[in-house]
Scaffold this motif. Sequence first.
Motif, PDB file in Angstrom:
ATOM      1  N   GLY A 290       0.799  -1.215   0.000  1.00 42.94           N
ATOM      2  CA  GLY A 290       0.000   0.000   0.000  1.00 42.94           C
ATOM      3  C   GLY A 290       0.836   1.270   0.000  1.00 42.94           C
ATOM      4  N   PRO A 291       0.183   2.429  -0.132  1.00 47.28           N
ATOM      5  CA  PRO A 291       0.902   3.720  -0.186  1.00 47.28           C
ATOM      6  C   PRO A 291       1.755   3.987   1.041  1.00 47.28           C
ATOM      7  CG  PRO A 291      -1.389   3.970  -0.879  1.00 47.28           C
ATOM      8  CD  PRO A 291      -1.281   2.594  -0.331  1.00 47.28           C
ATOM      9  N   ASP A 292       1.364   3.409   2.199  1.00 50.21           N
ATOM     10  CA  ASP A 292       2.123   3.657   3.415  1.00 50.21           C
ATOM     11  C   ASP A 292       3.128   2.559   3.709  1.00 50.21           C
ATOM     12  OD1 ASP A 292       0.224   1.717   3.850  1.00 50.21           O
ATOM     13  OD2 ASP A 292      -0.357   2.419   5.846  1.00 50.21           O
ATOM     14  N   ALA A 293       3.461   1.740   2.703  1.00 48.41           N
ATOM     15  CA  ALA A 293       4.369   0.618   2.918  1.00 48.41           C
ATOM     16  C   ALA A 293       5.745   1.090   3.352  1.00 48.41           C
ATOM     17  CB  ALA A 293       4.495  -0.195   1.633  1.00 48.41           C
ATOM     18  N   THR A 294       6.262   0.424   4.375  1.00 46.59           N
ATOM     19  CA  THR A 294       7.600   0.722   4.880  1.00 46.59           C
ATOM     20  C   THR A 294       8.631  -0.136   4.168  1.00 46.59           C
ATOM     21  OG1 THR A 294       7.493  -0.966   6.597  1.00 46.59           O
ATOM     22  CG2 THR A 294       6.587   1.213   7.137  1.00 46.59           C
ATOM     23  N   SER A 295       9.869   0.122   4.473  1.00 48.01           N
ATOM     24  CA  SER A 295      10.942  -0.687   3.894  1.00 48.01           C
ATOM     25  C   SER A 295      10.805  -2.145   4.312  1.00 48.01           C
ATOM     26  CB  SER A 295      12.301  -0.136   4.334  1.00 48.01           C
ATOM     27  OG  SER A 295      13.353  -0.930   3.834  1.00 48.01           O
ATOM     28  N   ASP A 296      10.433  -2.359   5.586  1.00 48.06           N
ATOM     29  CA  ASP A 296      10.216  -3.738   6.050  1.00 48.06           C
ATOM     30  C   ASP A 296       9.064  -4.394   5.300  1.00 48.06           C
ATOM     31  OD1 ASP A 296      12.282  -3.749   7.807  1.00 48.06           O
ATOM     32  OD2 ASP A 296      11.078  -3.636   9.634  1.00 48.06           O
TER      33      ASP A 296
ATOM     34  N   ASP B  71       9.297 -14.347  -3.659  1.00 46.49           N
ATOM     35  CA  ASP B  71      10.544 -14.946  -4.142  1.00 46.49           C
ATOM     36  C   ASP B  71      11.238 -14.057  -5.171  1.00 46.49           C
ATOM     37  OD1 ASP B  71      10.492 -17.267  -2.584  1.00 46.49           O
ATOM     38  OD2 ASP B  71       9.151 -18.271  -3.978  1.00 46.49           O
ATOM     39  N   SER B  72      11.237 -12.752  -4.910  1.00 49.25           N
ATOM     40  CA  SER B  72      11.795 -11.804  -5.883  1.00 49.25           C
ATOM     41  C   SER B  72      12.866 -10.905  -5.270  1.00 49.25           C
ATOM     42  CB  SER B  72      10.669 -10.932  -6.469  1.00 49.25           C
ATOM     43  OG  SER B  72       9.715 -11.727  -7.142  1.00 49.25           O
ATOM     44  N   GLN B  73      13.369 -11.251  -4.131  1.00 56.03           N
ATOM     45  CA  GLN B  73      14.352 -10.419  -3.441  1.00 56.03           C
ATOM     46  C   GLN B  73      15.624 -10.264  -4.265  1.00 56.03           C
ATOM     47  OE1 GLN B  73      14.876  -7.931  -0.874  1.00 56.03           O
ATOM     48  NE2 GLN B  73      13.834  -9.412   0.463  1.00 56.03           N
ATOM     49  N   ILE B  74      16.137 -11.374  -4.781  1.00 52.73           N
ATOM     50  CA  ILE B  74      17.387 -11.323  -5.544  1.00 52.73           C
ATOM     51  C   ILE B  74      17.197 -10.542  -6.836  1.00 52.73           C
ATOM     52  CG2 ILE B  74      19.091 -12.714  -6.771  1.00 52.73           C
ATOM     53  CD1 ILE B  74      18.724 -14.863  -4.650  1.00 52.73           C
ATOM     54  N   SER B  75      16.078 -10.788  -7.519  1.00 55.53           N
ATOM     55  CA  SER B  75      15.819 -10.070  -8.770  1.00 55.53           C
ATOM     56  C   SER B  75      15.781  -8.567  -8.541  1.00 55.53           C
ATOM     57  CB  SER B  75      14.483 -10.534  -9.371  1.00 55.53           C
ATOM     58  OG  SER B  75      14.532 -11.894  -9.694  1.00 55.53           O
ATOM     59  N   TYR B  76      15.159  -8.131  -7.448  1.00 57.50           N
ATOM     60  CA  TYR B  76      15.074  -6.694  -7.167  1.00 57.50           C
ATOM     61  C   TYR B  76      16.460  -6.111  -6.901  1.00 57.50           C
ATOM     62  CZ  TYR B  76      13.627  -2.271  -5.162  1.00 57.50           C
ATOM     63  OH  TYR B  76      13.476  -0.929  -4.909  1.00 57.50           O
ATOM     64  N   ARG B  77      17.247  -6.800  -6.096  1.00 52.53           N
ATOM     65  CA  ARG B  77      18.562  -6.259  -5.727  1.00 52.53           C
ATOM     66  C   ARG B  77      19.506  -6.199  -6.916  1.00 52.53           C
ATOM     67  NH1 ARG B  77      19.695  -8.990   0.255  1.00 52.53           N
ATOM     68  NH2 ARG B  77      17.947  -7.971   1.314  1.00 52.53           N
ATOM     69  N   GLN B  78      19.359  -7.156  -7.834  1.00 52.20           N
ATOM     70  CA  GLN B  78      20.190  -7.104  -9.033  1.00 52.20           C
ATOM     71  C   GLN B  78      19.794  -5.944  -9.933  1.00 52.20           C
ATOM     72  OE1 GLN B  78      19.590 -11.002 -10.670  1.00 52.20           O
ATOM     73  NE2 GLN B  78      21.445 -11.848  -9.723  1.00 52.20           N
ATOM     74  N   ARG B  79      18.520  -5.590  -9.900  1.00 50.52           N
ATOM     75  CA  ARG B  79      18.004  -4.561 -10.791  1.00 50.52           C
ATOM     76  C   ARG B  79      18.130  -3.163 -10.206  1.00 50.52           C
ATOM     77  NH1 ARG B  79      12.328  -5.994 -13.431  1.00 50.52           N
ATOM     78  NH2 ARG B  79      13.590  -7.862 -13.752  1.00 50.52           N
ATOM     79  N   TYR B  80      17.938  -3.027  -8.887  1.00 50.75           N
ATOM     80  CA  TYR B  80      17.938  -1.717  -8.232  1.00 50.75           C
ATOM     81  C   TYR B  80      18.946  -1.728  -7.095  1.00 50.75           C
ATOM     82  CZ  TYR B  80      13.458  -1.490 -10.678  1.00 50.75           C
ATOM     83  OH  TYR B  80      12.472  -1.521 -11.635  1.00 50.75           O
ATOM     84  N   LEU B  81      19.878  -0.806  -7.163  1.00 45.01           N
ATOM     85  CA  LEU B  81      20.962  -0.754  -6.176  1.00 45.01           C
ATOM     86  C   LEU B  81      20.759   0.333  -5.137  1.00 45.01           C
ATOM     87  CD1 LEU B  81      23.964  -1.172  -8.661  1.00 45.01           C
ATOM     88  CD2 LEU B  81      22.700  -2.952  -7.418  1.00 45.01           C
ATOM     89  N   THR B  82      19.656   1.053  -5.212  1.00 52.54           N
ATOM     90  CA  THR B  82      19.462   2.219  -4.345  1.00 52.54           C
ATOM     91  C   THR B  82      18.580   1.939  -3.137  1.00 52.54           C
ATOM     92  OG1 THR B  82      17.597   2.910  -5.720  1.00 52.54           O
ATOM     93  CG2 THR B  82      19.794   3.799  -6.262  1.00 52.54           C
TER      94      THR B  82
ATOM     95  N   MET C 249      15.065   0.044  -1.099  1.00 54.53           N
ATOM     96  CA  MET C 249      13.655  -0.253  -1.335  1.00 54.53           C
ATOM     97  C   MET C 249      12.880   0.978  -1.796  1.00 54.53           C
ATOM     98  SD  MET C 249      13.098  -3.410  -0.897  1.00 54.53           S
ATOM     99  CE  MET C 249      14.129  -4.766  -0.322  1.00 54.53           C
ATOM    100  N   ALA C 250      12.101   0.793  -2.875  1.00 55.91           N
ATOM    101  CA  ALA C 250      11.199   1.837  -3.358  1.00 55.91           C
ATOM    102  C   ALA C 250       9.904   1.163  -3.805  1.00 55.91           C
ATOM    103  CB  ALA C 250      11.834   2.612  -4.509  1.00 55.91           C
TER     104      ALA C 250
END
Length: 827
Positions: free
Chosen positions: A695-701, A711-722, A724-725
Motif C-alpha cells: 500500500g501507499p504507506d508501505a515501509t521498507s520492512d 521470491d523476488s528479493q534477488i531479482s530486485y537487488r540485481q536490478r535496483y541498487l538504491t 527499497m522503493a
Amino acid sequence: MASRAATSLFDAATIADRWIADYCGHVPESDVLCAGGRDPAWTALFEELAALSGDGLAVARERAQRHAEDIGTGFRIVDEGEERPWPLSPVPLLIDKSEWDGIAAGISQRAQLLEAVLEDLYGEARLVAEGHVPASLVTGSPFFLRPLARLAPPGGHHLQFVAADLCRGPSGEWRVLADHLRAPAGAGYALENRLAMARTLGELPARLNIERHAPFFAAFREGLAAACRRAEPRIALLTPGRLNPSYAEQAHLARYLGFLLVEGADLAVLDDKLYVRTIAGLKRVDALWHRLDPRLLDPLALDSHSTIGVPGAVDAMAAGNVVVANAPGAGLLESPAFAAFLPRLAEVLTGRPLALPNIATWWCGQQAERDHVAANLDSLLVAPAFGVAPLGLPGGRAALGTALDSEARAALLDDMTRRPQDYVGQEVIRLSTMPAIADDALVPRPFMLRVFAARGADGGWTVLPGGFARIGEHPDPRAAVMGEGMWSADVCIHGPDPVPPISLLPSDDTTQLRRNPGTLPSRVADNLFWLGRYLERGEALLGLLRVLLGHSISADTGAALAADTVARLVRLIVASGAAPEPKGVKRADLTQLARTALEGEEDWYSVRAINCQARLIGAVSRERLSADMIRLLDAPFPQRGVLLDKAGSLQRRYSALNGLASEHMTRTDAWRFHDIGRRIERALGAIRFLRAFGGPDATSDDLSTLLDLMDSQISYRQRYLTGMARIPVLDLVTLDANNPRALAFQVAAISAHLNKLPVLSDDGLAEPQQEQARGIAALLVTTNATRMDDALLADLETRLIRLSKAIARRYFLQGAEPLRAAGMVLA
C-alpha cells in the motif's frame, strides 16, 4: 586349502543347500519344497536368494518389500483410512509346467461350466425346471438380480474374467475353495508381485524359464475389445473409489492395460449409450470392467440407494451398446451354497466330472444335507450360504464346529432349524505348506493360491500362468484358520523350454504413432487442478510462516521486522484460517501461532491440513502421477527439529514437487490443468500479499517482506541498487512479464493454457473462460505500477475467482447439466 574351503562354505550354492537341508529336516512331507525329493528349481531359487543376500534371509525380505513399495503396491483394510504396503515374501511359489497345465485345464473347464450355468439360470432356467438346481437356491440368493433375467449380455457372454482360490492338499491334489465372479480382485497384485520379484531375483526367470504374464493380459484386453461393436473401442475400469481396499491395484491395472480409470460420477447414459464426461465433452465407452458390487452398478434398475453407480447402465447394456465385465448377476454362482451343486451340474452340462473338484459342501436348505451337517458338526466348517451373516454366526465368519462352546453351538443349531437355507457345511481342509521367511529363517506356512482366467478374442479361456499365493501367519494348516493370510508371494510356472520375451506392448512396426495422450475425464482434470492449488496454497502459507519465524521469532537479537509488519503477517495467517488470533505479539504468542499454523491437526487450516488434502488427491490420481510424486505426497509430516527446521524440510518437499511437475510431466491437458491450478492460486496469493504489504504507506520492512513472499528479493537487488522503493517493487511483482512470480506472468500462463484446451464449438469464438482470462491480461497490460491501488487489486482478485469458477463450470463435473449442453461432442 583351508582358505578355499572357507570360501566355498559361504558361496551361494553352499548356503542354498544348507537352507534347504535345515528346512526339510523339520517340515511335513507334504511341503511343496520337500515333497517328492528335491526339485532343482527350488535349489536354483535359493541360490539366487543367497547370491542376493548372503547368509541373511531377512535382507532378501527387506529388498523384496522395498521393491513392492517402489512400484506403489498397497492395500487398505476395510474401515481404515490409511493404505498399507503390500506384504510380499521374497520366496515365490514354484510350480512345474506339467503340473500347471492340469490346473489351467481345470480352471478353463470350470469357467466354461460357470458360463453355461449362468446362461441357463438367467435364460430359460431349464436346470431349475428339471430339478438339477432348487428354485429357492436361485431366487432366494441376494446375488440373483431379477432385472437381468432374459437379458442377453452384449458380446454373448456373462463372464469375461474369473478368479478361483485353490488349495493343495497333503497328498499334492489341488481343489477349489471359492469362485470369484462379481468383481474378481487380485490380478493387479499378481502383476505387481511379478514386477517386484523380477527386480529382486533378476536372473531367476531366465534360469528357470518362467512363464510370463503379459500374454494373459493382452488376451483379456483383446477379448473385451472383440466383444464390442466398434472397431476401436474405448474401455474403462470402473472403481468404487480410493477407499476401496484394492484401489491401488485397480489403478495399476488401468495404467498397465491402457484402460480409463473412472468412477460412477464420471459416466453418464444418454440415448442408451454410455459416455465418460471429459474435458472435450462426452466420449463413448464401449466396455466397462467394473470392480463394484454389481447391485450398486445402476440405481435405476438395481439398488436405488447406490451413489457410486451409473443410472441407466443396465438400459445401455440391454440395448447392446456397452459390454459389462462381468455381467451383473454373475455373483449368483459365487455363493458357497452353489458349490454343493457344481459337481452334478458338470456331469449334466459337460458330461465330464470337474477336473478340479470343490471342497465337499452341503447346503442346509435341503433336509438330508441339513441333518448331515447337524450330526457331523464337530468335523465340519459351518459358513454363511450366501455371504450374509445369519444369526447363528455373528460377524458372518465361518466357524469350526469344534471351536464352538455350548452356548454358541446351541444358538447355531437353533437358527439352522429356523432358517436352514442360510447355512452350508464344508469339510475342513488341511493345506500344504511352503517356505516363508520369519526371524531370518525359513519356516513352513500354509498357503492358498488365487488363479485367474480371461476370455480371449476367440471366445476361449486363457489362464494366467501363476497368480498370487496368500501365506498364513501361523503354522496351523487348516484353511479355516488361515483367514486372509499374512504375506503374499509370486507364483512362478517353470518348465524346460525357453520362454519368448513377450510384452504387453505391441511391436514397433505394428504400433501406430500418436502424440495425443488420450481421453482426460473431467474428474481427473478437476483433481489435478486442485492438486496444483493445494500445493501452491500450502507453499504460500509456509512462506508466511518462514518469514515470521526467520525474522521475528528466531532472531537471536530480537525482532528483525517492525511491529506493524509482523502484525500484517499475523493478520494474513489468521485470515487464512490456519490459526486463531494470538493473545499478543510476544515471542511465545507468535511461536504458538506459527506452531498451530504449521502443524495444527484439528479445526485449523494449517500446512499439515493442506498437505492432507493434496495427499488425498494424489491417492485418487495414482494412474496420472509418477511414483516419485506419490511418494512425496505420502511422505510423513516432519517431526524433527525446531519449527524453522520443519518449515525448511517442507519447503524442500514443495520445491521437489514443483520440479517434478515442471520437468517430468508431459505437456498434456492433464499437466495444463495442474499448472492452471498453481497459477490461479499463486496469483490470488500475490494479490493478498500486495494488498497487505504494497500500500501507499508501505515501509521498507513491508516491501522487503513482500519481495520475500514473492521470491523476488534477488531479482530486485540485481536490478535496483538504491534500496527499497515502492513503485519498482510493485512493477517487479505485478507487471513484469519476465518474472515467473509476477502477477502478470501467472495470468499470461493461464491464458495460454486455456487457448490450448479443447473447445466445444467450431465457430472460432472464445469461450467464457478464455474471454475472462484475456480480460484480466488486458487489464494488466494497460496499467502501470503507479495505478496499482487497493481497488484495482480487489477487482483483479474478484476476476480471478470468477475465472476459476468459469473453468470449473466448463471442464469439471457439474451434475447432469452438461449432458445436453449445446455443442457437446459425442464420439
